[in-house]
Design a protein around this motif. Structure first.
Motif, mmCIF file in Angstrom:
data_model
loop_
_atom_site.group_PDB
_atom_site.id
_atom_site.type_symbol
_atom_site.label_atom_id
_atom_site.label_comp_id
_atom_site.label_asym_id
_atom_site.label_seq_id
_atom_site.Cartn_x
_atom_site.Cartn_y
_atom_site.Cartn_z
ATOM 1 N N GLY A 130 1.060 -1.319 0.000
ATOM 2 C CA GLY A 130 0.190 -0.041 0.023
ATOM 3 C C GLY A 130 0.888 1.247 0.018
ATOM 4 N N LEU A 131 0.416 2.364 0.355
ATOM 5 C CA LEU A 131 0.952 3.828 0.416
ATOM 6 C C LEU A 131 1.084 4.175 1.927
ATOM 7 C CD1 LEU A 131 1.672 6.422 -1.155
ATOM 8 C CD2 LEU A 131 -0.580 7.011 -1.033
ATOM 9 N N VAL A 132 2.260 4.249 2.032
ATOM 10 C CA VAL A 132 2.571 4.852 3.610
ATOM 11 C C VAL A 132 3.622 5.803 3.370
ATOM 12 C CG1 VAL A 132 4.509 3.091 3.783
ATOM 13 C CG2 VAL A 132 3.319 3.869 5.758
ATOM 14 N N GLN A 133 3.439 6.699 4.500
ATOM 15 C CA GLN A 133 4.389 7.895 4.579
ATOM 16 C C GLN A 133 5.697 7.383 5.031
ATOM 17 O OE1 GLN A 133 2.388 11.030 7.040
ATOM 18 N NE2 GLN A 133 1.850 12.037 5.190
ATOM 19 N N ALA A 134 6.907 8.254 4.807
ATOM 20 C CA ALA A 134 8.103 7.995 5.271
ATOM 21 C C ALA A 134 8.192 7.852 6.787
ATOM 22 C CB ALA A 134 9.144 9.046 4.897
ATOM 23 N N GLY A 135 8.833 6.778 7.227
ATOM 24 C CA GLY A 135 8.771 6.640 8.836
ATOM 25 C C GLY A 135 7.895 5.640 9.328
ATOM 26 N N GLY A 136 6.766 5.271 8.421
ATOM 27 C CA GLY A 136 5.627 4.435 8.796
ATOM 28 C C GLY A 136 6.144 2.965 8.450
ATOM 29 N N SER A 137 5.072 2.163 8.661
ATOM 30 C CA SER A 137 5.347 0.731 8.638
ATOM 31 C C SER A 137 4.195 -0.263 7.776
ATOM 32 C CB SER A 137 5.206 -0.040 10.246
ATOM 33 O OG SER A 137 6.000 0.612 11.106
ATOM 34 N N LEU A 138 4.502 -1.206 7.274
ATOM 35 C CA LEU A 138 3.645 -2.205 6.813
ATOM 36 C C LEU A 138 4.192 -3.484 7.056
ATOM 37 C CD1 LEU A 138 3.396 -0.690 2.981
ATOM 38 C CD2 LEU A 138 1.651 -0.788 4.786
ATOM 39 N N ARG A 139 3.094 -4.336 6.989
ATOM 40 C CA ARG A 139 3.425 -5.778 7.210
ATOM 41 C C ARG A 139 2.738 -6.573 5.732
ATOM 42 N NH1 ARG A 139 1.382 -10.488 11.407
ATOM 43 N NH2 ARG A 139 -0.544 -10.299 10.236
ATOM 44 N N LEU A 140 3.708 -7.289 5.223
ATOM 45 C CA LEU A 140 3.319 -7.997 3.908
ATOM 46 C C LEU A 140 3.237 -9.543 4.463
ATOM 47 C CD1 LEU A 140 6.100 -6.557 1.311
ATOM 48 C CD2 LEU A 140 3.892 -5.748 2.140
ATOM 49 N N SER A 141 2.396 -9.859 3.740
ATOM 50 C CA SER A 141 2.196 -11.528 4.075
ATOM 51 C C SER A 141 2.160 -12.550 2.825
ATOM 52 C CB SER A 141 0.656 -11.687 4.451
ATOM 53 O OG SER A 141 0.483 -11.073 5.555
ATOM 54 N N CYS A 142 2.829 -13.548 2.806
ATOM 55 C CA CYS A 142 3.062 -14.345 1.559
ATOM 56 C C CYS A 142 2.284 -15.858 2.042
ATOM 57 C CB CYS A 142 4.664 -14.705 1.289
ATOM 58 S SG CYS A 142 4.632 -15.855 0.156
ATOM 59 N N ALA A 143 1.167 -16.016 1.270
ATOM 60 C CA ALA A 143 0.425 -17.225 1.615
ATOM 61 C C ALA A 143 0.929 -18.154 0.777
ATOM 62 C CB ALA A 143 -1.021 -16.851 1.701
ATOM 63 N N ALA A 144 1.444 -19.502 1.285
ATOM 64 C CA ALA A 144 1.766 -20.538 0.342
ATOM 65 C C ALA A 144 1.067 -21.584 0.484
ATOM 66 C CB ALA A 144 3.159 -21.191 1.053
ATOM 67 N N SER A 145 0.869 -22.205 -0.554
ATOM 68 C CA SER A 145 -0.152 -23.560 -0.730
ATOM 69 C C SER A 145 0.460 -24.351 -2.114
ATOM 70 C CB SER A 145 -1.736 -23.213 -1.499
ATOM 71 O OG SER A 145 -1.656 -22.358 -2.642
ATOM 72 N N GLY A 146 0.110 -25.709 -1.889
ATOM 73 C CA GLY A 146 0.677 -26.604 -3.061
ATOM 74 C C GLY A 146 1.877 -27.308 -2.574
ATOM 75 N N PHE A 147 2.541 -27.022 -1.690
ATOM 76 C CA PHE A 147 3.741 -27.778 -0.997
ATOM 77 C C PHE A 147 3.692 -27.983 0.458
ATOM 78 C CE2 PHE A 147 6.029 -24.147 0.395
ATOM 79 C CZ PHE A 147 5.370 -23.001 -0.616
ATOM 80 N N THR A 148 4.462 -28.741 0.709
ATOM 81 C CA THR A 148 4.768 -29.078 2.311
ATOM 82 C C THR A 148 5.428 -27.842 2.721
ATOM 83 O OG1 THR A 148 4.765 -31.444 2.171
ATOM 84 C CG2 THR A 148 5.717 -30.578 4.155
ATOM 85 N N PHE A 149 5.086 -27.014 3.472
ATOM 86 C CA PHE A 149 5.574 -25.771 3.803
ATOM 87 C C PHE A 149 6.854 -25.987 4.391
ATOM 88 C CE2 PHE A 149 5.185 -21.098 4.391
ATOM 89 C CZ PHE A 149 5.581 -20.823 5.612
ATOM 90 N N ASP A 150 7.053 -26.664 5.363
ATOM 91 C CA ASP A 150 8.382 -26.678 6.136
ATOM 92 C C ASP A 150 9.700 -27.687 5.282
ATOM 93 O OD1 ASP A 150 7.609 -29.113 8.804
ATOM 94 O OD2 ASP A 150 7.684 -29.181 6.644
ATOM 95 N N ASP A 151 9.237 -27.825 4.196
ATOM 96 C CA ASP A 151 10.123 -28.239 3.197
ATOM 97 C C ASP A 151 10.761 -27.258 2.083
ATOM 98 O OD1 ASP A 151 8.590 -31.684 2.453
ATOM 99 O OD2 ASP A 151 9.765 -31.077 4.172
ATOM 100 N N TYR A 152 10.214 -26.132 2.415
ATOM 101 C CA TYR A 152 10.761 -24.996 1.494
ATOM 102 C C TYR A 152 11.252 -23.904 2.181
ATOM 103 C CZ TYR A 152 9.042 -27.217 -2.699
ATOM 104 O OH TYR A 152 8.896 -27.969 -3.902
ATOM 105 N N SER A 153 12.087 -23.052 1.694
ATOM 106 C CA SER A 153 12.509 -21.991 2.347
ATOM 107 C C SER A 153 11.683 -20.841 1.474
ATOM 108 C CB SER A 153 13.900 -21.583 2.345
ATOM 109 O OG SER A 153 14.422 -22.296 3.317
ATOM 110 N N ILE A 154 11.364 -19.508 2.076
ATOM 111 C CA ILE A 154 10.840 -18.473 1.525
ATOM 112 C C ILE A 154 11.548 -17.130 1.543
ATOM 113 C CG2 ILE A 154 8.619 -17.164 1.725
ATOM 114 C CD1 ILE A 154 8.081 -19.982 1.026
#
Length: 129
Positions: A10-34
């Protein structure tokens, strides 16, 4: 089918914060690094951070250390990138990517784009001054 879906940009002002998410599917999650990567207009894609889902090891690009934090919720098959103290130069499309090997992250090699096999579609982050 492997799928990676980013959200949280999104849009944020300098000094601000954001949290991005990466939702994974189709594989065994702990067999991969992200990994998280970003690409600004006219620039090459660069590595931001990496998370080893099997052992929790992390790695950060030098310019992100102390400002960005990568984490995961393995129960939700999701990796997060908390971005604080954002700067206008952080403006970019942010991508998550996956590669086989749940304990891969640990050095500069962790952030090489050609080491990753699966990519999401990206989420735009814009930091205004």
């Amino acid at each position: 089918e492997v799928q990676l879906v980013e959200s949280g940009g999104g849009l944020v002002q300098a000094g601000g914060s954001l949290r991005l998410s990466c939702a994974a599917s189709g594989f065994t999650f702990d067999d991969y690094s992200i990994g998280w990567f970003r690409q600004a207009p006219g620039k090459e894609r660069e590595g931001v951070s990496c998370f080893s889902t099997s052992d929790g090891r992390t790695y950060y690009a030098n310019s992100m250390k102390g400002r960005f934090t990568i984490s995961s919720d393995n129960a939700k098959n999701t990796v997060y990138l908390q971005m604080d103290s954002l700067k206008p130069e952080d403006t970019a499309v942010y991508y998550c990517a996956a590669r086989q090997g749940g304990n891969y992250c640990g050095g500069y090699y962790s952030l090489r784009t050609n080491r990753y096999d699966y990519w999401g579609q990206g989420t735009q982050v814009t930091v205004s001054s």
